[in-house]
Scaffold this motif. Structure first.
Motif, PDB file in Angstrom:
ATOM      1  N   GLY A   2      40.210  30.639  47.734  1.00  0.00           N
ATOM      2  CA  GLY A   2      41.367  30.365  46.901  1.00  0.00           C
ATOM      3  C   GLY A   2      41.209  31.009  45.538  1.00  0.00           C
ATOM      4  O   GLY A   2      40.205  31.666  45.259  1.00  0.00           O
ATOM      5  N   PRO A   3      42.186  30.806  44.660  1.00  0.00           N
ATOM      6  CA  PRO A   3      42.124  31.396  43.315  1.00  0.00           C
ATOM      7  C   PRO A   3      40.871  31.002  42.547  1.00  0.00           C
ATOM      8  O   PRO A   3      40.297  31.808  41.832  1.00  0.00           O
ATOM      9  CB  PRO A   3      43.393  30.862  42.644  1.00  0.00           C
ATOM     10  CG  PRO A   3      44.313  30.541  43.770  1.00  0.00           C
ATOM     11  CD  PRO A   3      43.439  30.074  44.902  1.00  0.00           C
ATOM     12  N   PHE A   4      40.447  29.729  42.717  1.00  0.00           N
ATOM     13  CA  PHE A   4      39.265  29.254  42.000  1.00  0.00           C
ATOM     14  C   PHE A   4      38.020  30.011  42.460  1.00  0.00           C
ATOM     15  O   PHE A   4      37.208  30.458  41.656  1.00  0.00           O
ATOM     16  CB  PHE A   4      39.090  27.758  42.228  1.00  0.00           C
ATOM     17  CG  PHE A   4      37.941  27.157  41.455  1.00  0.00           C
ATOM     18  CD1 PHE A   4      37.989  27.036  40.076  1.00  0.00           C
ATOM     19  CD2 PHE A   4      36.803  26.727  42.104  1.00  0.00           C
ATOM     20  CE1 PHE A   4      36.929  26.486  39.359  1.00  0.00           C
ATOM     21  CE2 PHE A   4      35.746  26.180  41.409  1.00  0.00           C
ATOM     22  CZ  PHE A   4      35.808  26.052  40.038  1.00  0.00           C
ATOM     23  N   ASP A   5      37.901  30.188  43.805  1.00  0.00           N
ATOM     24  CA  ASP A   5      36.753  30.913  44.348  1.00  0.00           C
ATOM     25  C   ASP A   5      36.757  32.362  43.886  1.00  0.00           C
ATOM     26  O   ASP A   5      35.717  32.924  43.558  1.00  0.00           O
ATOM     27  CB  ASP A   5      36.774  30.866  45.880  1.00  0.00           C
ATOM     28  CG  ASP A   5      36.527  29.475  46.428  1.00  0.00           C
ATOM     29  OD1 ASP A   5      37.074  29.173  47.494  1.00  0.00           O
ATOM     30  OD2 ASP A   5      35.779  28.711  45.794  1.00  0.00           O
ATOM     31  N   ARG A   6      37.941  32.967  43.867  1.00  0.00           N
ATOM     32  CA  ARG A   6      38.025  34.363  43.454  1.00  0.00           C
ATOM     33  C   ARG A   6      37.656  34.518  41.984  1.00  0.00           C
ATOM     34  O   ARG A   6      36.989  35.480  41.597  1.00  0.00           O
ATOM     35  CB  ARG A   6      39.435  34.903  43.719  1.00  0.00           C
ATOM     36  CG  ARG A   6      39.715  35.162  45.198  1.00  0.00           C
ATOM     37  CD  ARG A   6      40.953  36.020  45.370  1.00  0.00           C
ATOM     38  NE  ARG A   6      42.153  35.314  44.974  1.00  0.00           N
ATOM     39  CZ  ARG A   6      42.893  34.567  45.790  1.00  0.00           C
ATOM     40  NH1 ARG A   6      42.546  34.435  47.061  1.00  0.00           N
ATOM     41  NH2 ARG A   6      43.985  33.963  45.358  1.00  0.00           N
ATOM     42  N   ARG A   7      38.084  33.562  41.161  1.00  0.00           N
ATOM     43  CA  ARG A   7      37.747  33.627  39.739  1.00  0.00           C
ATOM     44  C   ARG A   7      36.238  33.516  39.550  1.00  0.00           C
ATOM     45  O   ARG A   7      35.641  34.250  38.752  1.00  0.00           O
ATOM     46  CB  ARG A   7      38.452  32.492  38.983  1.00  0.00           C
ATOM     47  CG  ARG A   7      38.160  32.497  37.479  1.00  0.00           C
ATOM     48  CD  ARG A   7      38.933  31.402  36.757  1.00  0.00           C
ATOM     49  NE  ARG A   7      38.529  30.082  37.171  1.00  0.00           N
ATOM     50  CZ  ARG A   7      37.438  29.455  36.729  1.00  0.00           C
ATOM     51  NH1 ARG A   7      36.626  30.062  35.877  1.00  0.00           N
ATOM     52  NH2 ARG A   7      37.153  28.240  37.134  1.00  0.00           N
ATOM     53  N   LEU A   8      35.603  32.621  40.286  1.00  0.00           N
ATOM     54  CA  LEU A   8      34.151  32.488  40.208  1.00  0.00           C
ATOM     55  C   LEU A   8      33.463  33.753  40.712  1.00  0.00           C
ATOM     56  O   LEU A   8      32.440  34.176  40.167  1.00  0.00           O
ATOM     57  CB  LEU A   8      33.679  31.285  41.022  1.00  0.00           C
ATOM     58  CG  LEU A   8      33.847  29.894  40.398  1.00  0.00           C
ATOM     59  CD1 LEU A   8      33.380  28.826  41.361  1.00  0.00           C
ATOM     60  CD2 LEU A   8      33.097  29.785  39.080  1.00  0.00           C
ATOM     61  N   GLY A   9      34.021  34.347  41.758  1.00  0.00           N
ATOM     62  CA  GLY A   9      33.443  35.573  42.283  1.00  0.00           C
ATOM     63  C   GLY A   9      33.454  36.700  41.270  1.00  0.00           C
ATOM     64  O   GLY A   9      32.477  37.442  41.133  1.00  0.00           O
ATOM     65  N   VAL A  10      34.566  36.815  40.537  1.00  0.00           N
ATOM     66  CA  VAL A  10      34.655  37.832  39.488  1.00  0.00           C
ATOM     67  C   VAL A  10      33.636  37.544  38.383  1.00  0.00           C
ATOM     68  O   VAL A  10      32.956  38.447  37.888  1.00  0.00           O
ATOM     69  CB  VAL A  10      36.084  37.887  38.905  1.00  0.00           C
ATOM     70  CG1 VAL A  10      36.124  38.765  37.660  1.00  0.00           C
ATOM     71  CG2 VAL A  10      37.066  38.403  39.949  1.00  0.00           C
TER      72      VAL A  10
END
Length: 262
Positions: free
Chosen positions: A11-19
């Motif tokens: 989700g968006p939260f996971d993608r933000r953490l990935g970045v």
């Protein structure tokens, strides 16, 4: 219908953490330990927590944090079964740096229930018992230590064991919803020893007696020449089970490790 074994969609939260993990990992390139922990303090939005077990890797990281006065909270898990030497280096660290390192301990009711289930040393009877003990004494207190944190700094090194090979500088811990940060991911043990000697960092006296990886007293022994560092942890179990659960996900894989070829 998606099958149970299908990969979870980020989700968006996971993608933000990935970045954020990729950005932090890139900032580690060519940097020393002081610069890496400073980068973590600067780049991670929110609280950053470092959990120390007072082993030599963690002592090196503590020095890098405390000597720079970084806004990183240092905590420990007081399992109730630590070596006297571990308690001694804990006290020496507080004296050296003028700090108090906050401890998270097992819940009394959980400890009483554990003793009722398996007795004083039931850990030797089965892997399930040992993992039950680790859950009560380490994993549940860790959850409280990391509650509300955005970043978690650990002392993992890639050459500590076969399972830890490929550990990354920073990655998403999806289960806990935070960044897991490993500033020593590419260090050797010799480099850590040299660092602590150079900076006169207090180290656990057990290291000089062959205890290369130090946990709870009933679960740790010295290693023989040529044995892997973590051979002295839960030595009565199969090699594949040499993790307490702090650093593995629900699938049993180490969080922060790259997929390795067979």
């Amino acid at each position: 219908m998606r099958h149970a074994h299908s990969p979870k969609v980020a989700g968006p939260f996971d993608r933000r953490l990935g970045v954020a993990a990729a950005d932090l990992a890139a900032s580690f390139v060519g940097k020393d330990l002081f610069q890496r922990v400073a980068s973590a303090a600067e780049r991670v939005e929110g609280e950053v927590v470092f959990t120390t077990s007072f082993g030599i890797e963690d002592q090196a990281i503590s020095h890098a944090i405390l000597s720079q006065g970084l806004d990183i909270e240092i905590v420990t898990l007081d399992t109730g079964r630590l070596f006297p030497e571990t308690l001694r280096v804990w006290a020496e660290t507080e004296t050296r740096y003028g700090v108090t390192i906050r401890a998270h301990s097992p819940r009394h009711d959980a400890l009483e229930a554990l003793g009722k289930r398996q007795g004083v040393d039931g850990i030797y009877l089965s892997v399930a018992n040992r993992k039950d003990c680790c859950t009560v004494r380490k994993i549940e207190p860790l959850a409280r230590a990391l509650d509300g944190a955005s970043g978690w700094i650990t002392g993992l090194r890639g050459d500590q064991s076969a399972q830890r090979a490929g550990v990354e500088p920073a990655a998403v811990d999806a289960e806990r919803g935070l960044l897991k940060i490993n500033p020593l991911f590419d260090w050797t043990r010799d480099a850590v020893v040299a660092f602590t000697a150079l900076h006169e960092v207090p180290v656990n006296a057990l290291h000089a007696r062959g205890f290369l990886s130090i946990g709870c007293a009933p679960c740790t022994r010295a290693v023989a020449s040529g044995e892997p560092e973590r051979a002295g942890r839960w030595w009565w179990e199969e090699e594949a089970a040499k993790e307490c659960g702090l650093h593995v996900g629900p699938d049993g894989r180490l969080v922060c490790a790259k997929e390795l070829s067979a």
